[in-house]
Design an enzyme around this catalytic site. Structure first.
Site, short mmCIF file in Angstrom:
data_model
loop_
_atom_site.label_atom_id
_atom_site.label_comp_id
_atom_site.label_asym_id
_atom_site.label_seq_id
_atom_site.Cartn_x
_atom_site.Cartn_y
_atom_site.Cartn_z
N GLU A 90 33.21 -78.35 65.43
CA GLU A 90 34.50 -79.03 65.32
C GLU A 90 35.37 -78.37 64.24
O GLU A 90 36.59 -78.21 64.41
CB GLU A 90 34.31 -80.51 64.94
CG GLU A 90 33.47 -81.31 65.93
CD GLU A 90 31.98 -81.28 65.61
OE1 GLU A 90 31.47 -80.21 65.23
OE2 GLU A 90 31.33 -82.32 65.76
N ALA B 63 6.93 -64.75 85.54
CA ALA B 63 7.71 -63.90 86.45
C ALA B 63 6.82 -63.62 87.65
O ALA B 63 5.73 -63.07 87.50
CB ALA B 63 8.10 -62.59 85.75
N TRP C 46 5.89 -54.04 86.97
CA TRP C 46 6.98 -54.99 86.72
C TRP C 46 7.46 -55.56 88.04
O TRP C 46 7.85 -54.80 88.92
CB TRP C 46 8.15 -54.29 86.03
CG TRP C 46 7.89 -54.03 84.59
CD1 TRP C 46 7.56 -52.84 84.03
CD2 TRP C 46 7.96 -54.98 83.54
NE1 TRP C 46 7.40 -52.99 82.68
CE2 TRP C 46 7.64 -54.30 82.35
CE3 TRP C 46 8.25 -56.35 83.47
CZ2 TRP C 46 7.62 -54.93 81.11
CZ3 TRP C 46 8.22 -56.97 82.24
CH2 TRP C 46 7.90 -56.27 81.08
N THR D 26 -3.90 -61.46 79.01
CA THR D 26 -2.59 -60.79 78.98
C THR D 26 -2.53 -59.74 77.88
O THR D 26 -2.13 -58.61 78.11
CB THR D 26 -1.47 -61.84 78.82
OG1 THR D 26 -1.53 -62.71 79.94
CG2 THR D 26 -0.11 -61.19 78.76
N LEU E 51 5.50 -58.69 71.77
CA LEU E 51 5.92 -60.07 71.49
C LEU E 51 7.03 -60.12 70.45
O LEU E 51 6.93 -60.79 69.42
CB LEU E 51 4.73 -60.94 71.08
CG LEU E 51 3.61 -61.06 72.12
CD1 LEU E 51 2.52 -62.02 71.63
CD2 LEU E 51 4.13 -61.54 73.47
N SER F 59 -3.90 -73.81 82.25
CA SER F 59 -4.58 -74.72 81.31
C SER F 59 -3.56 -75.58 80.56
O SER F 59 -3.76 -76.78 80.37
CB SER F 59 -5.40 -73.93 80.29
OG SER F 59 -6.29 -73.08 80.94
C1 AOF Z 1 28.28 -81.57 64.31
N1 AOF Z 1 28.75 -80.39 64.77
O1 AOF Z 1 28.49 -78.24 65.32
C2 AOF Z 1 26.59 -79.40 64.59
C3 AOF Z 1 26.09 -80.67 64.14
O2 AOF Z 1 22.38 -78.33 58.18
P1 AOF Z 1 23.78 -78.82 58.41
O3 AOF Z 1 24.43 -79.37 57.23
O4 AOF Z 1 24.60 -77.76 59.11
O5 AOF Z 1 23.68 -80.05 59.41
C4 AOF Z 1 22.95 -79.91 60.56
C5 AOF Z 1 22.91 -81.22 61.28
O6 AOF Z 1 24.22 -81.59 61.71
C6 AOF Z 1 22.08 -81.10 62.55
O7 AOF Z 1 20.74 -81.45 62.31
C7 AOF Z 1 22.77 -82.09 63.46
O8 AOF Z 1 22.37 -83.41 63.17
C8 AOF Z 1 24.23 -81.91 63.08
N2 AOF Z 1 24.77 -80.79 63.83
N3 AOF Z 1 26.96 -81.71 64.03
O9 AOF Z 1 29.04 -82.51 64.11
C9 AOF Z 1 27.98 -79.31 64.93
N4 AOF Z 1 25.79 -78.32 64.69
ZN ZN Z 2 29.29 -81.72 61.76
#
Ligand code: AOF
Ligand code: ZN
Length: 384
Positions: free
Chosen positions: A58, A159, A175, A201, A209, A307
């Site tokens: 936002e 795959a 592949w 594998t 990996l 498994s």
């Molecule tokens: C939002 N907008 O784009 C995201 C949100 O570690 P911080 O401070 O960046 O906070 C991460 C937390 O904020 C994350 O665990 C989730 O709850 C929220 N993420 N919230 O409004 C965003 N990425």
């Molecule tokens: Zn936020």
């Protein structure tokens, strides 16, 4: 979707969800989030959460326009109400003079949640959460999987040919899928904490990996191999020096000391109890979780996959289907007797990568407690 949304609202919300996906590999364990600001039926700006620890979607979208007063903000996640690594989005939205907020998924965090209500309390028109919780979960499975869960979120990638084999007779290194599908696997790898393969594998393929595509993972995934008999040699490619956390070799308790001596600092050797069919998988996953692994991508082979499926441990299936037939004697993707369990739902529509097709199936765990045969009509979850 709620009837209060018109076509333009839906389009903007879908766009927010789509651009949020660009955070794959860079934001986890945070969610992937996208946001769109629109006014008078036109998109004015958009943004997504690009980096863990960086600005939220936002905020990115709001910063890209000089004046957002009176506009509508669409977000794929409820704007946060907490001061984390960055200030709360809800406050920034109110301050920018946004008149209406439309969001898709509810913020599950107890500290982070409540942004929608907070904005309503400040006179902003708020619509959300919208759609089904199962769709939000599928969009950001790692984030919703549960903080402090005992086991990591586990995806299984196979795959296979159209006749259901992962390799032709005697041809383990053939592949089946083309370069575009393999590139997609590297992109997927970048979003996981660990990449797991079973004994057959790594003995046959000696995989590295690692995620080797244009998307550089924020934290390189950790290689994990199963080695019940303690046969791994230090020359294995997965054990060569690399960025990120040390690879893990899981073995039977009686083999751990000798294996540690042989591999030295190249790997973290983890002892896991044995079962008749191999290493006990639930304890293996719990051991990985205890080492900080929240998400695992298992890349086979068929025996380990079967498994894991049989033990009900797989949350998502990535099935790449190559337009080839392998014929008699191939190695089956689902060996005879594989118990798949109920509740597999297709995620979005199949996607083409070159000539190959990717189908993603998510396990709806509510089926675990459903009576046998209770398989209601399966809805097809599309975002927004
Ligand atoms: C939002 N907008 O784009 C995201 C949100 O570690 P911080 O401070 O960046 O906070 C991460 C937390 O904020 C994350 O665990 C989730 O709850 C929220 N993420 N919230 O409004 C965003 N990425
Ligand atoms: Zn936020």
């Amino acid at each position: 979707m709620s009837p209060v949304l018109n076509d333009f609202d839906r389009r903007c919300l879908r766009r927010a969800i789509e651009i949020g996906r660009r955070g794959w590999g860079r934001v986890h364990p945070n969610p992937m989030v996208g946001a769109v600001v629109a006014r008078a039926g036109r998109i004015a700006s958009e943004g997504w959460h690009e980096e863990h620890g960086g600005p939220h979607a936002e905020i990115v979208a709001l910063k890209r326009i000089p004046d957002a007063a009176g506009a509508t903000l669409y977000s794929s996640l409820e704007p946060c109400a907490h001061r984390g690594k960055t200030p709360p989005c809800a406050a920034a939205i109110a301050e920018a003079g946004i008149a209406r907020v439309v969001y898709w998924a509810a913020e599950p965090g107890t500290r982070e949640g409540g942004g929608g209500e907070w904005l309503r309390g400040r006179g902003v028109e708020v619509e959300g959460p919208l759609g089904e919780e199962s769709a939000w979960r599928a969009e950001n499975p790692f984030f919703f999987h549960g903080r402090g869960a005992r086991r990591p979120y586990l995806a299984l990638k196979l795959a296979m040919s159209l006749d259901g084999c992962i390799a032709p007779r005697g041809g383990r290194n053939v592949w089946l899928t083309g370069p575009a599908a393999r590139a997609e696997v590297h992109r997927l790898r970048a979003g996981f904490d660990a990449l797991l393969v079973g004994g057959r594998t790594w003995e046959a393929d000696d995989p590295r990996l690692t995620a080797r595509g244009p998307l550089l993972p924020r934290i390189p995934p950790r290689g994990v191999i199963l080695d019940r008999r303690g046969r791994a040699q230090p020359e294995l490619r997965v054990l060569q020096p690399r960025d990120g956390p040390r690879p893990i070799v899981a073995t039977a308790p009686g083999r751990a000391v000798a294996l540690r001596n042989r591999l030295g600092g190249r790997a973290r050797v983890v002892a896991v109890p044995e079962e008749p069919g191999g290493l006990a998988l639930a304890p293996l996953l719990e051991a990985l979780a205890a080492l900080g692994t929240k998400t695992v991508l298992c890349e086979g082979g068929g025996v380990l996959g079967a498994s894991l499926l049989g033990a009900g441990l797989v949350d998502r299936l990535y099935l790449f289907a190559a337009p080839v037939l392998v014929g008699a004697g191939g190695a089956p993707a689902f060996p005879a007797g594989t118990v798949l369990g109920e509740g597999w739902r297709p995620r979005l529509d199949p996607v083409k990568f070159g000539r190959d097709t990717l189908v993603v199936l998510d396990r709806d765990r509510s089926f675990d407690s459903a009576p046998p045969g209770a398989n209601p009509e399966v809805p097809h979850p599309q975002p927004a």
